[in-house]
Design an enzyme around this catalytic site. Structure first.
Site, short mmCIF file in Angstrom:
data_model
loop_
_atom_site.label_atom_id
_atom_site.label_comp_id
_atom_site.label_asym_id
_atom_site.label_seq_id
_atom_site.Cartn_x
_atom_site.Cartn_y
_atom_site.Cartn_z
N HIS A 11 0.77 -1.23 0.09
CA HIS A 11 -0.10 -0.14 -0.21
C HIS A 11 1.02 1.24 -0.03
O HIS A 11 0.53 2.48 -0.43
CB HIS A 11 -0.85 0.01 1.08
CG HIS A 11 -0.13 -0.15 2.29
ND1 HIS A 11 0.49 -1.54 2.78
CD2 HIS A 11 -0.01 0.56 3.63
CE1 HIS A 11 0.98 -1.38 4.00
NE2 HIS A 11 0.83 0.06 4.50
N HIS A 99 27.68 -3.38 -11.84
CA HIS A 99 28.34 -3.97 -11.00
C HIS A 99 27.84 -5.15 -10.16
O HIS A 99 28.45 -6.32 -9.66
CB HIS A 99 28.93 -2.98 -9.85
CG HIS A 99 29.86 -2.00 -10.38
ND1 HIS A 99 30.76 -1.33 -9.64
CD2 HIS A 99 30.22 -1.73 -11.73
CE1 HIS A 99 31.38 -0.66 -10.63
NE2 HIS A 99 31.08 -0.71 -11.65
N ARG A 134 35.94 -9.20 -12.97
CA ARG A 134 35.80 -9.02 -11.50
C ARG A 134 34.30 -8.93 -11.05
O ARG A 134 34.08 -9.35 -9.87
CB ARG A 134 36.66 -7.82 -11.11
CG ARG A 134 35.99 -6.60 -11.70
CD ARG A 134 36.88 -5.19 -11.27
NE ARG A 134 36.19 -4.07 -11.24
CZ ARG A 134 36.05 -3.36 -12.16
NH1 ARG A 134 36.40 -3.70 -13.41
NH2 ARG A 134 35.40 -2.10 -12.28
C1 RB5 Z 1 4.11 0.23 5.25
O1 RB5 Z 1 3.40 0.96 6.27
C2 RB5 Z 1 5.58 0.35 5.27
O2 RB5 Z 1 6.06 -0.13 6.28
C3 RB5 Z 1 6.12 -0.40 4.14
O3 RB5 Z 1 5.60 0.07 3.02
C4 RB5 Z 1 7.60 -0.31 4.06
O4 RB5 Z 1 8.04 1.15 3.93
C5 RB5 Z 1 8.59 -1.23 4.81
O5 RB5 Z 1 9.65 -1.18 4.38
#
Ligand code: RB5
Length: 143
Positions: A11, A99, A134
């Site tokens: 989200h 890289h 490398r």
């Molecule tokens: C969600 O609130 C948030 O924690 C998630 O989108 C993210 O940033 C996690 O690393």
């Protein structure tokens, strides 16, 4: 059919995912969307796992977006064969390909603007893996 790219978000990355998806489709890419499909809360590891396994299976490139980009990168990097890179500018996007042979680009949807994200995506998708000995050797030591 254009080059296939997969994309997913939680989200926190939903709005940017929709923007980047539209940009990629308009640019001629064939985009498979692993969700999420609205701004209701979901757990980023679920999306990272599903998309990451698909990237390994099909040998593709993917984009994962959450609020900060951190959760998606941690979760995706648990999958064997995934090299996920959290990028916040064009230069690091380029290096992550040259890289580190990154096969997933992670973005922080709440941290970077849409125009910068679009540029990062462009640079990342249009940079190849360096075949210099490398880098090949170092990548080989990761797995
Ligand atoms: C969600 O609130 C948030 O924690 C998630 O989108 C993210 O940033 C996690 O690393």
């Amino acid at each position: 059919m254009g080059r296939e790219v997969v994309i997913g978000s939680d989200h926190g990355g939903y709005e940017l995912k929709e923007y980047i998806k539209e940009y990629l489709v308009d640019s001629g890419y064939s985009v498979k969307d692993f969700g999420t499909y609205n701004s209701n809360p979901v757990d980023y590891p679920d999306i990272a796992k599903e998309l990451g396994e698909y990237v390994v299976e099909k040998n593709l490139e993917g984009i994962l977006i959450c609020g900060a980009g951190i959760g998606m990168s941690i979760a995706a990097n648990k999958i064997t064969g995934i090299r996920a890179a959290l990028c916040y500018n064009n230069y690091i996007a380029k290096l992550s390909k040259l890289h580190n042979h990154a096969n997933i680009l992670c973005l922080g949807g709440r941290l970077i603007g849409k125009e910068l994200a679009k540029e990062i995506v462009d640079v990342w998708l249009n940079t190849g893996f360096s075949k210099e000995e490398r880098h090949m050797r170092r990548i080989g030591k990761i797995e």
